[in-house]
Design a protein around this motif. Structure first.
Motif, PDB file in Angstrom:
ATOM      1  N   ALA A  40      -0.965  -3.754  -3.306  1.00  0.00           N
ATOM      2  CA  ALA A  40      -0.964  -5.202  -3.560  1.00  0.00           C
ATOM      3  C   ALA A  40      -0.443  -5.972  -2.344  1.00  0.00           C
ATOM      4  O   ALA A  40      -0.536  -7.198  -2.296  1.00  0.00           O
ATOM      5  CB  ALA A  40      -0.117  -5.506  -4.791  1.00  0.00           C
ATOM      6  N   GLY A  41       0.124  -5.253  -1.373  1.00  0.00           N
ATOM      7  CA  GLY A  41       0.657  -5.934  -0.184  1.00  0.00           C
ATOM      8  C   GLY A  41       1.879  -6.781  -0.488  1.00  0.00           C
ATOM      9  O   GLY A  41       2.148  -7.763   0.209  1.00  0.00           O
ATOM     10  N   ASP A  72       5.191   7.516  -0.371  1.00  0.00           N
ATOM     11  CA  ASP A  72       4.420   6.914   0.704  1.00  0.00           C
ATOM     12  C   ASP A  72       4.981   5.503   0.964  1.00  0.00           C
ATOM     13  O   ASP A  72       4.305   4.504   0.760  1.00  0.00           O
ATOM     14  CB  ASP A  72       2.955   6.866   0.219  1.00  0.00           C
ATOM     15  N   PHE A  73       6.250   5.451   1.428  1.00  0.00           N
ATOM     16  CA  PHE A  73       6.857   4.136   1.670  1.00  0.00           C
ATOM     17  C   PHE A  73       6.119   3.415   2.785  1.00  0.00           C
ATOM     18  O   PHE A  73       5.755   4.030   3.791  1.00  0.00           O
ATOM     19  CB  PHE A  73       8.329   4.276   2.087  1.00  0.00           C
ATOM     20  N   SER A  74       5.958   2.121   2.616  1.00  0.00           N
ATOM     21  CA  SER A  74       5.330   1.331   3.670  1.00  0.00           C
ATOM     22  C   SER A  74       6.213   1.358   4.919  1.00  0.00           C
ATOM     23  O   SER A  74       7.439   1.309   4.819  1.00  0.00           O
ATOM     24  CB  SER A  74       5.169  -0.109   3.171  1.00  0.00           C
ATOM     25  N   SER A 118       9.797  10.345  -9.730  1.00  0.00           N
ATOM     26  CA  SER A 118       8.961  10.469 -10.929  1.00  0.00           C
ATOM     27  C   SER A 118       7.579   9.869 -10.649  1.00  0.00           C
ATOM     28  O   SER A 118       7.393   9.140  -9.682  1.00  0.00           O
ATOM     29  CB  SER A 118       9.609   9.727 -12.090  1.00  0.00           C
ATOM     30  N   ASP A 119       6.646  10.186 -11.543  1.00  0.00           N
ATOM     31  CA  ASP A 119       5.299   9.617 -11.388  1.00  0.00           C
ATOM     32  C   ASP A 119       5.342   8.107 -11.464  1.00  0.00           C
ATOM     33  O   ASP A 119       4.623   7.420 -10.742  1.00  0.00           O
ATOM     34  CB  ASP A 119       4.374  10.161 -12.484  1.00  0.00           C
ATOM     35  N   MET A 135       4.680   2.954  -8.787  1.00  0.00           N
ATOM     36  CA  MET A 135       5.190   1.625  -8.413  1.00  0.00           C
ATOM     37  C   MET A 135       5.033   1.399  -6.906  1.00  0.00           C
ATOM     38  O   MET A 135       4.573   0.343  -6.478  1.00  0.00           O
ATOM     39  CB  MET A 135       6.667   1.529  -8.831  1.00  0.00           C
ATOM     40  N   ILE A 136       5.417   2.400  -6.112  1.00  0.00           N
ATOM     41  CA  ILE A 136       5.301   2.268  -4.648  1.00  0.00           C
ATOM     42  C   ILE A 136       3.830   2.111  -4.250  1.00  0.00           C
ATOM     43  O   ILE A 136       3.485   1.255  -3.428  1.00  0.00           O
ATOM     44  CB  ILE A 136       5.927   3.504  -3.941  1.00  0.00           C
TER      45      ILE A 136
END
Ligand SMILES: Nc1nc2c(ncn2[C@@H]2O[C@H](COP(=O)(O)OP(=O)(O)OP(=O)(O)O)[C@@H](O)[C@H]2O)c(=O)[nH]1
Ligand SMILES: [Mg+2]
Length: 198
Positions: free
Chosen positions: A135-136, A166-168, A122-123, A128-129
């Motif tokens: 925010a690191g 776009d997972f870190s 969802s948006d 959140m990701i």
């Protein structure tokens, strides 16, 4: 260092930021959409079904609920975002609480960002990701309710979501079922390692 997750107990509820505890313990925050299984995950981690309130209807957790584990770390169960039935004023209060929480300068050691394995991203999930990336803030991605699918489907869903989100590259990914207690021990080990190695 070991953490005995069975020694998890309720600490307190905070409806406002100034009620949040200041214990100096490392803090692991559970975030994710309403009904994704945050409270159930706390119960699975603690191996105690009576600890956090779980509900059929979304929006059960309306404050930040704190749990303390083995005198060594805190879990913060945040109210879920995107709860459709809450009134506009209530929605604004939850979302402000979440927002302020992450922006307060409070030391957050790790976020467990929960995503339902069955749902399309969802948006809100994506936002959140993106927020955590910008925010690191370190996070794990935890796919919940994996008992609802076959192992092969779980693998496919994770691949699809990893392309959508776009997972870190630093974010570890877990697939769990709180109902079946699957993946919980691995998650706990990873939390312990993370908390004591950082
Ligand atoms: N099948 C299955 N159902 C689950 C699992 N985890 C949670 N659920 C169900 O999902 C529903 C919501 O669970 P909660 O743990 O209350 O979700 P939450 O994220 O805390 O929800 P809010 O407090 O509303 O933000 C309940 O009906 C749970 O029984 C799981 O691993 N498998
Ligand atoms: Mg809850």
């Amino acid at each position: 260092m070991e953490i005995n997750y069975r020694k998890t107990k309720f600490l307190k509820v905070a409806a406002k930021l100034d009620q949040c505890p200041d214990s100096g313990l490392p803090e692991v925050v559970l975030s994710g959409k309403s009904n994704v299984g945050k409270s159930s995950l706390i119960n699975a981690i603690a191996d105690n079904k009576k600890l956090a309130r779980v509900s059929q209807s979304p929006g059960k957790t309306r404050e930040v609920v704190y749990f303390e584990t083995d005198g060594k770390l805190l879990f913060a169960d945040l109210p879920g975002f995107g709860y459709a039935k809450a009134s506009k004023a209530e929605k604004e209060r939850f979302s402000k609480l979440c927002d302020d929480y992450f922006r307060s300068g409070r030391k957050i050691t790790l976020v467990l960002n929960l995503i339902d394995i069955r749902h399309k991203p969802s948006d809100n999930d994506k936002a959140m990701i993106e927020f955590l990336n910008n925010a690191g803030i370190p996070y794990f991605v935890v796919f919940t309710k994996c008992d609802k699918m076959s192992k092969m489907q779980v693998g496919k869903q994770i691949k699809m979501m990893s392309e959508e989100f776009d997972f870190s590259p630093d974010a570890s990914v877990f697939a769990v079922s709180s109902d079946k207690k699957a993946g919980i021990a691995e998650l706990c080990d990873a939390i312990t390692d993370f908390v004591f190695l950082t």
